[in-house]
Write an enzyme that holds these catalytic residues in place. Structure first.
Site, PDB file in Angstrom:
ATOM      1  N   HIS A 221       0.916  -1.191  -0.122  1.00 27.08           N
ATOM      2  CA  HIS A 221       0.107  -0.069  -0.141  1.00 27.08           C
ATOM      3  C   HIS A 221       0.998   1.325  -0.054  1.00 27.08           C
ATOM      4  CE1 HIS A 221       1.000  -0.970   4.312  1.00 27.08           C
ATOM      5  NE2 HIS A 221       1.041   0.377   4.492  1.00 27.08           N
ATOM      6  N   ARG A 231      -4.067  16.434   6.958  1.00 28.84           N
ATOM      7  CA  ARG A 231      -4.505  15.225   7.035  1.00 28.84           C
ATOM      8  C   ARG A 231      -4.008  14.461   8.343  1.00 28.84           C
ATOM      9  NH1 ARG A 231      -2.649   9.611   6.134  1.00 28.84           N
ATOM     10  NH2 ARG A 231      -4.102   8.346   4.852  1.00 28.84           N
TER      11      ARG A 231
END
Length: 252
Positions: A221, A231
């Protein structure tokens, strides 16, 4: 960018979504712990374990801690377990660096909430993979991340490279992420991407959403670059090997 399927849209409210994938051989090169080491592998997403309000409270813990430091680049880390905090191009130990002032920044309630959230995520993972929650141990690194679009200054800032957690950190067997901010509302870019052969599957962060997965090569990933905004997330990782276990953070 080759993303062909969204596993979880920001606007979804998912009870439980689970996708089983075949296990890689990564676990074979480590000691196996029956009843814990993955035999069933996969990835899950749930919006039903942590509330948005709890995620906001957890984010405030991250904001307070990270306000004491922060990286010169785009990715800042706060690890309440080890005390590691990004400061410029380096890390300092929060507890040694700030000493008794820590009591003014964090409260016992903060650490109790952190512990409770961690336990609920642990139970959810155990349930999804059919293992005993008691056979899992929190492991390092377990940390808050704050990512913005500031240019990378060190390799620590280059968070976007594809990787396998079990390869990067041998202790990891199960990885989870609790998102503390909303895709397209608080930041742009920054989606989580599973890189499968021939296609990518993506998760759009939303506050309170938990994604979790077995840590081997079956779940290669990366995180997309953040284009604007900030974020926040916390990575909470688990091992089956008690020798690699760590305790919950304590406000001493």
């Amino acid at each position: 960018e080759g993303v062909t399927e969204v596993l979880a849209h920001r606007g979804d409210s998912l009870q439980d979504k689970f996708v089983e994938v075949p296990c890689s051989e990564d676990y074979d090169s480590h000691k196996r712990f029956e009843g814990c080491t993955p035999r069933k592998c996969g990835r899950g997403v749930t919006d039903a374990v942590i509330t948005r309000e709890e995620a906001e409270r957890i984010r405030r813990i991250a904001e307070r801690g990270l306000s004491l430091g922060g990286s010169d680049g785009g990715a800042s880390i706060l690890d309440l377990h080890s005390g590691a905090l990004s400061l410029g191009k380096h890390f300092v130990n929060l507890y040694r660096y700030f000493g008794d002032k820590i009591q003014d920044i964090f409260t016992e309630e903060d650490f109790a909430l952190y512990r409770d959230v961690r336990q609920r995520i642990q139970q959810r993972i155990a349930q999804a993979f059919g293992i005993s929650s008691a056979s899992m141990y929190l492991t390092k690194p377990t940390f808050f991340s704050r990512i913005n679009n500031t240019e990378a200054k060190t390799t620590h800032d280059e968070y976007w490279h594809p990787h396998v957690d079990k390869v990067t950190y041998g202790s990891f067997d199960y990885t989870s992420l609790l998102y503390l901010s909303d895709y397209t509302e608080d930041f742009g870019g920054g989606r989580f991407v599973f890189m499968d052969a021939g296609s990518n599957k993506t998760i759009e962060p939303r506050a309170g959403r938990v994604s979790f997965f077995t840590s081997g090569s079956e779940n290669l990933h990366r995180v997309e670059k953040v284009h604007w905004g900030t974020r926040y997330a916390i990575t909470i990782s688990f091992t089956c090997n008690p020798d690699h276990g760590i305790g919950d953070p304590v406000l001493t």
